[in-house]
Design a protein around this motif. Structure first.
Motif, PDB file in Angstrom:
ATOM      1  N   ILE A   1      36.304  37.954  39.913  1.00  0.00           N
ATOM      2  CA  ILE A   1      35.817  38.131  38.541  1.00  0.00           C
ATOM      3  C   ILE A   1      36.975  38.294  37.557  1.00  0.00           C
ATOM      4  N   LEU A   2      38.108  38.792  38.019  1.00  0.00           N
ATOM      5  CA  LEU A   2      39.232  39.089  37.127  1.00  0.00           C
ATOM      6  C   LEU A   2      39.670  37.913  36.265  1.00  0.00           C
TER       7      LEU A   2
ATOM      8  N   SER B   1      37.929  35.632  35.017  1.00  0.00           N
ATOM      9  CA  SER B   1      36.927  35.395  33.974  1.00  0.00           C
ATOM     10  C   SER B   1      37.104  36.312  32.778  1.00  0.00           C
ATOM     11  N   TRP B   2      37.827  37.413  32.945  1.00  0.00           N
ATOM     12  CA  TRP B   2      38.090  38.310  31.824  1.00  0.00           C
ATOM     13  C   TRP B   2      39.138  37.746  30.864  1.00  0.00           C
TER      14      TRP B   2
ATOM     15  N   SER C   1      40.747  34.803  28.518  1.00  0.00           N
ATOM     16  CA  SER C   1      40.231  33.719  27.685  1.00  0.00           C
ATOM     17  C   SER C   1      40.474  32.363  28.343  1.00  0.00           C
TER      18      SER C   1
END
Length: 238
Positions: free
Chosen positions: A48-49, A51-52, A54
């Motif tokens: 998920i990291l 996706s944080w 931009s």
């Protein structure tokens, strides 16, 4: 001209979706069914990291990693894989590489969520009935994971069709896709009506295509169920 661009964008979106699926499914399967629970949180956080960050920052990261004087380019030149005059940027492979890296988490997470919630007693029952791993995957695991596959396909395919930043920054000006045409109509030609119409087409076309594929798959499933019922009823008569 527009037809050619539509099919080019459609091919890129389908290729990105297919590659993401081929990579994401084994990863999601391993996370859901093979990894111990205490390690899942760390691995999911690692997925998920990115996706944080931009999307533009991710694309520029690939741009600086693949430019002519980058560390990767120099290493490949030293070992003789590419020539000193070869550019890793501004080609179709780089566009696909950037799109897969940016959209891959959107395919992994829905498949993982479905596999994680799957009733594990189905797997035990399959093993008790003598099915091997391939049969269990083919008849139980994969059919039950199809909702996650469909959701991941939508999350990847629809934005990939109208993607602008990745093809422009990594592919240069020689590749024109649907998102590039829309941006050109709004920012350069200042033709707001045509630009708005192209936006509507860009949204509706992939959605209609996915809906058609969904209904076709449902129809095929219904026909198969009817054929199975006919075969079972005929065998019962005899």
């Amino acid at each position: 001209m527009y037809i050619k661009i539509i099919f080019g964008s459609l091919f890129l979106a389908l290729l990105n979706t297919a590659i993401c699926f081929l990579i994401a499914y084994p990863v999601a399967y391993y996370l859901a069914l093979k990894v111990r629970r205490r390690y899942k949180t760390l691995l999911l956080f690692s997925l998920i990291l990115p996706s944080w960050i931009s999307l533009i920052v991710q694309v520029y990261a690939w741009f600086f990693l693949l430019e002519k004087n980058s560390l990767i380019s120099r290493f490949l030149q030293i070992i003789g894989v590419i020539s000193p005059t070869y550019h890793l940027l501004n080609n179709y492979f780089t566009i696909v590489l950037g799109m897969v890296s940016c959209y891959l988490p959107f395919m992994i997470l829905p498949i993982y969520a479905v596999l994680e919630k799957m009733d594990k007693t189905y797997l035990e029952a399959s093993a008790d009935l003598g099915a091997d791993r391939i049969q269990t995957f083919k008849r139980i695991i994969f059919p039950l994971s199809l909702p996650g596959v469909y959701a991941g396909g939508l999350l990847v395919f629809i934005p990939s069709f109208g993607e602008y930043a990745i093809p422009t920054l990594l592919g240069g000006s020689k590749y024109v896709f649907w998102g590039s045409v829309i941006v050109d109509k709004f920012l350069r030609s200042r033709d707001w009506r045509i630009g708005a119409a192209l936006v509507i087409i860009g949204v509706m076309f992939p959605v209609m295509l996915m809906m058609m594929s969904f209904f076709v798959s449902k129809l095929i499933k219904l026909l198969r169920e009817r054929s199975v019922k006919k075969q079972s009823s005929s065998s019962g008569v005899w």
